[in-house]
Structures are given as C-alpha cells and as structure tokens.
Design an enzyme around this catalytic site. Structure first.
Site, PDB file in Angstrom:
ATOM      1  N   ASP A   1      -7.880 -10.995 -17.856  1.00 35.46           N
ATOM      2  CA  ASP A   1      -7.945 -12.246 -18.780  1.00 35.46           C
ATOM      3  C   ASP A   1      -6.339 -12.566 -19.144  1.00 35.46           C
ATOM      4  O   ASP A   1      -5.808 -11.879 -20.097  1.00 35.46           O
ATOM      5  CB  ASP A   1      -8.628 -12.065 -20.049  1.00 35.46           C
ATOM      6  CG  ASP A   1      -8.798 -13.138 -20.863  1.00 35.46           C
ATOM      7  OD1 ASP A   1      -8.095 -14.402 -20.600  1.00 35.46           O
ATOM      8  OD2 ASP A   1      -9.537 -13.344 -21.890  1.00 35.46           O
TER       9      ASP A   1
ATOM     10  N   HIS B   1       0.977  -1.247   0.143  1.00 36.61           N
ATOM     11  CA  HIS B   1       0.079   0.078   0.132  1.00 36.61           C
ATOM     12  C   HIS B   1       0.868   1.420  -0.123  1.00 36.61           C
ATOM     13  O   HIS B   1       0.114   2.408  -0.335  1.00 36.61           O
ATOM     14  CB  HIS B   1      -0.829  -0.075   1.312  1.00 36.61           C
ATOM     15  CG  HIS B   1      -2.080   0.985   1.229  1.00 36.61           C
ATOM     16  ND1 HIS B   1      -2.489   1.566  -0.089  1.00 36.61           N
ATOM     17  CD2 HIS B   1      -3.011   1.200   2.289  1.00 36.61           C
ATOM     18  CE1 HIS B   1      -3.513   2.334   0.274  1.00 36.61           C
ATOM     19  NE2 HIS B   1      -3.809   2.097   1.617  1.00 36.61           N
TER      20      HIS B   1
END
Length: 394
Positions: A329, A159
C-alpha cells in the site's frame, strides 16, 4: 501485437537519497545460487483502483513525486539494488540508481484486469524480462496512470540478486516508506556467506541445462495443500499432452495417473503429490550442506543427460502463494490485482494467490491449445473453488 494507447511522460534514474555508507559492503559477492540464476528480470505488476474519482486527473504529479522520493529513500536500505552487477561475480554498490519510467495510458483499469491479455500486461513493465544484462540497472520501475485515475506499478528486479520472495519484501518496504512508516529489520545481503561463489568456467553441462530449460521461452494423501493439488492437476495434464506426442517419460507408474481437481485429489494424482512432498522434505540441513559443498552443481550436470533427449520434457513449478503481495500500500489503498507476465521457460507454471486469498491463479507457459484443454478439464469438474489459468507464453 495489441498496442495500448500509452504515452511515456518521463524516464530518469533514481539514486539513493544517501550514498552507501562505508561500513557496508561496497562490492557484494554473488552467491553460487545467484551465479547460476538465469539472466532475466523477475516481473510483477501492482494495479491500484482510484477511490477519489473527483481527483483522478489532478494528483498524478504529486503521487509520482512521492513514489520517486520514497524509492530514493528505500534504495539507501537496499543499497545493492541501486548498484550494477559485474561479470556475474559481484554487485558493485556504486549507487548508480534504479530506472524509473512514468507513463499514461488512455484506457480504464477495469478493461485491463477483467480480461487480461499477455501482450497488454507486458506494456506495463519498464523493460523486457529477457533484456537483463550485467551493468544494466538491477531494478527498473514503471508507474502508469489510467484515464480513470487507477495506477499500475510495474517492477522488474534482476533474478541475479532476487527471487519472488525478495521482490515482494522490497515492494512492501518501499510502500511502507512511501506511507512514511519505518520498515522493520534492516535487510541482509549475506547469501554468499552461506553459498560461496564458485568457478563455473568449466560447467558446460550446466550451460546446456539452462539452454534446455529456456527453450521456447503411490499412497493416500492426507490434507493436500492447494499448491500440491494444483501442481498435481497441471502436471497431470502436462503428462497427458506429452504422452499424446509420445515424448514424456516420468517414472514407472506414470500410466496409472488419473485426473485430479484443485479441491479433491484423486487416487492417481496422489502419486504425484507424494512425489512432491517427498522432494520438498528432502530440502533439509543435509540438502543445504550438499549445495554448499558443490554437490548441487554435480547433480545439475548429471540431470542434463536425462533431459537433453527428444523423449523427455521438463515441467517447472514455482509457488508464489501466500506471498504478501496485496500488502503493498503506497497510500492509495491495497492493490486490486497483482500479476506477473511471461518468463522465458518452457512448461513453466507460476502459482499466485487471487486477491481474495482463497483461490489460485496459475500462470502457465504452454501452447494455447494445451492451456484450453487444461481449463476445459478443470471446468468439467464442477468445482466452486476459484482457479484461473492465464496463458503466460509469448
């Protein structure tokens, strides 16, 4: 703790296919916003179904190799991700690489995603979300193959240099590279130019605020968005639960709040939605200027006085809705489900779109009895709109 029958096949460090070029920054300064970000990983898990059942046990090695090669290539474009953070001030773009774990789990994908359990989901992540420390790998990946041929790709990104938006952008670029497609524009790493780093050595008030946040892990509203409505609904029940304990104080009109639903916001929750909208509208150029000029840190320090007492609780909301998570994908089709896991913040709610795009999954880090109450109240509304509440607490 529920332990899946998971077998670790290999662990290695994936380095960029080409070293960081000299014309790029080799020591990337952290922005002020990165400096104050909590030292945790942002976790996401992408689940992929097997569309070729006859090949379910024959192409694991091929897929794993393709994923590793494409990761090596994309790290060349996202070169800081392959570096190491030094002393909460800069990223040393030393091409040390990303951690990569390959595993096999002896169960079926549908058993995991049909009734998700937090203890099981966390085992698809490469590291504990709380375990990030400077000089550790900024990016860790775990690819897990199911007996049915399904695949899970668990990703943890520090983060300190990324949020949910950045992580999804990285995943889509990586997936496109895996399909041998060229990514669009070259990523930019210039946050420090907009929000210069600051000397936080004396910011003890902010330290208190981070510790508190991490503890335990009025008018008509026209066309409320689903995020506004869901946030108001959940916030309302945070208020109810806290009021029952005589702990929460959130404004003069808080006792007038009424129940709301995801699809229809009632009168009382209009007040909450109005507060949300007003707060969001304040994030304009003037607000950004305040952040750049150090005003933001002063306001954070001042807010400590509001929340450090026992009579106030903090509610944190983060919307990841409309993030293009379901576009990742790798060549096996789009994921059938994308989820997060536990983050170490009390009363934290992360809102994510469902696979169909029309509903919302609310990942709620509260005690289980409060979550059950929330789900029961929503079910009583008789809504036909999809909204799932997932217990995101440890």
């Amino acid at each position: 703790m529920v332990v899946l029958n998971m077998e670790i096949i290999s662990k290695e460090m994936i380095r960029p296919s080409s070293p960081t070029p000299h014309h790029r920054i080799t020591n990337l300064k952290l922005s002020f916003l990165d400096q104050i970000a909590p030292p945790v990983y942002v976790p996401l898990i992408f689940f992929y179904q097997n569309d070729e059942p006859d090949l379910k046990n024959t192409n694991h090695a091929q897929k794993s190799q393709l994923v590793k090669q494409s990761l090596s290539k994309i790290l060349t474009e996202f070169h800081p991700v392959a570096g190491r953070i030094q002393e909460n001030s800069l990223v040393d773009c030393n091409d040390a690489g990303a951690e990569f774990i390959e595993a096999r789990v002896h169960t079926r994908l549908t058993q995991i995603i049909k009734e998700p359990k937090m203890e099981e989901l966390k085992q698809f992540l490469p590291v504990e979300t709380l375990s990030y420390q400077t000089e550790k790998a900024i990016l860790s990946v775990k690819i897990t193959f199911f007996d049915c041929g399904g695949i899970a790709v668990g990703v943890c990104l520090s983060h300190k240099i990324a949020d949910g938006t950045s992580l999804v952008a990285f995943m889509n670029a990586w997936a496109a590279t895996c399909r041998d497609q060229v990514i669009g524009s070259e990523p930019s790493f210039d946050m420090a130019a907009h929000f210069p780093p600051m000397d936080l050595s004396g910011a003890s008030g902010f330290t208190q605020l981070k510790q508190l946040a991490a503890a335990g892990g009025g008018g008509d509203v026209k066309n409320p968005t689903r995020v506004e409505a869901v946030s108001a609904f959940i916030w309302r029940h945070f208020i109810d639960a806290a009021k029952a304990k005589a702990k929460l104080l959130l404004g003069d009109d808080i006792n007038k709040l009424k129940t709301s639903s995801f699809v229809a916001v009632h009168a009382g929750d209009c007040d909450i939605v109005n507060k949300l909208r007003d707060a969001i509208r304040e994030i304009d150029e003037g607000y950004v200027n305040k952040v750049q000029n150090g005003e933001y840190l002063r306001l954070l320090s001042k807010s400590v006085d509001l929340v450090k007492g026992d009579d106030v609780e903090i509610c944190n909301f983060s919307s990841w809705c409309r993030f293009p998570m379901y576009e990742a994908d790798f060549g096996w089709g789009k994921p059938v489900w994308v989820c997060t896991t536990t983050l170490p913040f009390k009363n934290l709610v992360i809102l994510m779109s469902t696979p169909c795009g029309g509903g919302i999954e609310a990942w709620v880090n509260v005690p289980r009895d409060e979550l059950n109450m929330l789900q029961t109240h929503y079910d009583m509304l008789g809504s036909v709109t999809s909204m799932d509440f997932v217990n995101a607490s440890n």
